[in-house]
Design an enzyme around this catalytic site. Structure first.
Site, PDB file in Angstrom:
ATOM      1  N   GLY A  28       0.824  -1.201   0.000  1.00 41.38           N
ATOM      2  CA  GLY A  28       0.000   0.000   0.000  1.00 41.38           C
ATOM      3  C   GLY A  28       0.859   1.253   0.000  1.00 41.38           C
ATOM      4  O   GLY A  28       2.036   1.215  -0.381  1.00 41.38           O
ATOM      5  N   GLY A  33       5.187   4.812  -8.852  1.00 41.03           N
ATOM      6  CA  GLY A  33       5.931   3.589  -9.166  1.00 41.03           C
ATOM      7  C   GLY A  33       5.004   2.374  -9.140  1.00 41.03           C
ATOM      8  O   GLY A  33       5.048   1.512 -10.021  1.00 41.03           O
ATOM      9  N   HIS A  34       4.142   2.322  -8.112  1.00 37.87           N
ATOM     10  CA  HIS A  34       3.180   1.207  -8.056  1.00 37.87           C
ATOM     11  C   HIS A  34       2.192   1.297  -9.222  1.00 37.87           C
ATOM     12  O   HIS A  34       1.782   0.278  -9.778  1.00 37.87           O
ATOM     13  CB  HIS A  34       2.380   1.256  -6.754  1.00 37.87           C
ATOM     14  CG  HIS A  34       3.199   1.048  -5.517  1.00 37.87           C
ATOM     15  ND1 HIS A  34       3.475   2.067  -4.633  1.00 37.87           N
ATOM     16  CD2 HIS A  34       3.790  -0.058  -5.016  1.00 37.87           C
ATOM     17  CE1 HIS A  34       4.197   1.582  -3.628  1.00 37.87           C
ATOM     18  NE2 HIS A  34       4.404   0.303  -3.837  1.00 37.87           N
ATOM     19  N   GLY A 147       9.100  -4.215  -8.883  1.00 37.42           N
ATOM     20  CA  GLY A 147       9.888  -3.058  -9.307  1.00 37.42           C
ATOM     21  C   GLY A 147      11.381  -3.302  -9.091  1.00 37.42           C
ATOM     22  O   GLY A 147      11.786  -3.894  -8.083  1.00 37.42           O
ATOM     23  N   GLN A 153      15.196  -7.918  -3.629  1.00 37.87           N
ATOM     24  CA  GLN A 153      13.933  -8.624  -3.446  1.00 37.87           C
ATOM     25  C   GLN A 153      13.596  -9.418  -4.714  1.00 37.87           C
ATOM     26  O   GLN A 153      13.160 -10.574  -4.638  1.00 37.87           O
ATOM     27  CB  GLN A 153      12.833  -7.608  -3.127  1.00 37.87           C
ATOM     28  CG  GLN A 153      11.447  -8.199  -3.056  1.00 37.87           C
ATOM     29  CD  GLN A 153      10.442  -7.237  -2.471  1.00 37.87           C
ATOM     30  OE1 GLN A 153      10.336  -7.104  -1.262  1.00 37.87           O
ATOM     31  NE2 GLN A 153       9.680  -6.554  -3.302  1.00 37.87           N
ATOM     32  N   LEU A 184      11.268   6.633  -6.387  1.00 37.56           N
ATOM     33  CA  LEU A 184      10.022   6.726  -5.624  1.00 37.56           C
ATOM     34  C   LEU A 184       9.980   5.603  -4.593  1.00 37.56           C
ATOM     35  O   LEU A 184      10.355   4.472  -4.874  1.00 37.56           O
ATOM     36  CB  LEU A 184       8.816   6.600  -6.553  1.00 37.56           C
ATOM     37  CG  LEU A 184       8.571   7.712  -7.567  1.00 37.56           C
ATOM     38  CD1 LEU A 184       7.171   7.588  -8.163  1.00 37.56           C
ATOM     39  CD2 LEU A 184       8.742   9.089  -6.959  1.00 37.56           C
ATOM     40  N   SER A 186       7.582   4.557  -0.805  1.00 38.78           N
ATOM     41  CA  SER A 186       6.558   4.951   0.175  1.00 38.78           C
ATOM     42  C   SER A 186       7.212   5.621   1.377  1.00 38.78           C
ATOM     43  O   SER A 186       6.576   6.369   2.110  1.00 38.78           O
ATOM     44  CB  SER A 186       5.781   3.728   0.640  1.00 38.78           C
ATOM     45  OG  SER A 186       5.261   3.060  -0.480  1.00 38.78           O
ATOM     46  N   ARG A 187       8.493   5.341   1.594  1.00 34.37           N
ATOM     47  CA  ARG A 187       9.182   5.903   2.765  1.00 34.37           C
ATOM     48  C   ARG A 187       9.704   7.314   2.509  1.00 34.37           C
ATOM     49  O   ARG A 187      10.143   7.974   3.454  1.00 34.37           O
ATOM     50  CB  ARG A 187      10.321   4.983   3.202  1.00 34.37           C
ATOM     51  CG  ARG A 187       9.813   3.674   3.793  1.00 34.37           C
ATOM     52  CD  ARG A 187      10.923   2.823   4.353  1.00 34.37           C
ATOM     53  NE  ARG A 187      10.411   1.746   5.182  1.00 34.37           N
ATOM     54  CZ  ARG A 187      10.325   0.466   4.817  1.00 34.37           C
ATOM     55  NH1 ARG A 187      10.721   0.088   3.620  1.00 34.37           N
ATOM     56  NH2 ARG A 187       9.842  -0.443   5.654  1.00 34.37           N
TER      57      ARG A 187
HETATM   58  O1  PAF Z   1       7.938  -4.719  -2.068  1.00 37.19           O
HETATM   59  C1  PAF Z   1       7.033  -4.738  -1.206  1.00 37.19           C
HETATM   60  O2  PAF Z   1       6.188  -3.836  -1.128  1.00 37.19           O
HETATM   61  C2  PAF Z   1       6.944  -5.914  -0.255  1.00 37.19           C
HETATM   62  O3  PAF Z   1       8.196  -6.346   0.139  1.00 37.19           O
HETATM   63  C3  PAF Z   1       6.089  -7.078  -0.802  1.00 37.19           C
HETATM   64  C4  PAF Z   1       6.736  -7.721  -2.009  1.00 37.19           C
HETATM   65  C5  PAF Z   1       4.699  -6.594  -1.148  1.00 37.19           C
HETATM   66  C6  PAF Z   1       5.960  -8.165   0.265  1.00 37.19           C
HETATM   67  O4  PAF Z   1       5.326  -7.678   1.401  1.00 37.19           O
END
Ligand code: PAF
Length: 280
Positions: A28, A33-34, A147, A153, A184, A186-187
């Site tokens: 969220g 970017g999202h 992303g 990740q 970008l 969220s933090r």
């Molecule tokens: O990248 C993120 O926002 C999180 O690490 C994810 C992949 C949604 C897992 O909680």
């Protein structure tokens, strides 16, 4: 666009769809970017496919002294962004729905996870892998979109998908940036005006390292040194790590080549920013 907060609801809606299912996992606090991830998911899914965005602030990927409690939760704005990007379903479970009180099964990727952010944030990727595998199991997507800002990740999840033979294709999209180069995140909203003004130094440092590589500098130690020097011009920056590594194994390299990634994590106050650049 539908919204469900239950695992059974998400399963039912996903099973009912005939076309390809494309998942965008998020926590969220959605930003442009999202939105780019969702639009890419829409393109991949096509008109008959089904785009699912999960919005879940996953407690298991936060360390004890991290920002779980204050992580931004902006569901109404997130819903509007998803609708604008052509999302079909938001899966927005509670922590209790995802993790019953006696939850006791975790997924540990043990190689790629141990480096870079994994070294600074023990347990982080265990939480990420666990929740992503759960999301894959609930939604059963054909494709999942991530992303490149979260480079490690992507590498860790890629390894998990390969090692566990998950029938899911992973797609990544380039990092979306502010006009001054800041990735970008969220933090970013935690940054004070002074920290925000200095934060683009990270991108500048990575670009200068890439330019040095293109000009013939392949010694990882020298590339790293250049980055440290540029980042140190931002008085509020506190370096967590700068690594010159192989882009798949994430193992440090001595000599950079086109398969190299430079990744960094830098604190501005309590806010930890990450960014990376591929040398290819
Ligand atoms: O990248 C993120 O926002 C999180 O690490 C994810 C992949 C949604 C897992 O909680």
């Amino acid at each position: 666009m539908k919204i469900t907060r239950t695992i059974s609801g998400a399963r039912r809606l996903c099973k009912a769809t005939a076309g390809p299912i494309v998942l965008v996992p998020t926590m969220g606090a959605l930003h442009a970017g999202h939105e780019a991830l969702c639009r890419q998911a829409r393109r991949i899914a096509g008109p008959n496919g089904f785009v699912v965005v999960s919005i879940f602030v996953n407690p298991t990927q936060f360390g004890p002294n991290e920002d779980l409690a204050k992580y931004p939760r902006t569901f109404d704005a997130d819903r509007a962004r998803c609708a604008a990007a052509g999302v079909d379903l938001i899966f927005h479970p509670s922590a209790a729905e995802m993790y019953p009180a006696d939850f006791s099964t975790f997924v540990d990727e043990t190689a790629v996870s141990s480096l870079l952010c994994g070294a600074s944030r023990p347990g982080h990727f265990r939480g990420v892998c666990t929740v992503v595998l759960k999301l894959f199991s609930i939604i059963a997507p054909d494709v999942a979109v991530f992303g490149e800002k979260d480079f490690q990740q992507c590498a860790v999840i890629g390894r998990m998908v390969r090692d566990l033979d998950l029938p899911i294709r992973l797609r990544t999209i380039p990092t979306v940036r502010e006009s001054d180069g800041l990735a970008l995140s969220s933090r970013n909203r935690y940054l004070t005006p002074e920290e925000r003004a200095q934060a683009p130094t990270l991108r500048r440092a990575l670009l200068e390292a890439k330019a040095a590589f293109r000009a013939g500098e392949t010694r990882a130690a020298q590339l790293r040194k250049r980055i440290l020097k540029i980042v140190s011009t931002a008085p509020l920056a506190r370096i967590d790590y700068v690594e010159v590594a192989h882009s798949q194994s994430l193992q440090p390299v001595r000599l950079a080549d086109r398969a190299t990634v430079i990744a960094l994590a830098v604190f501005f106050g309590k806010t930890r920013l990450i960014d990376n650049i591929l040398l290819k």
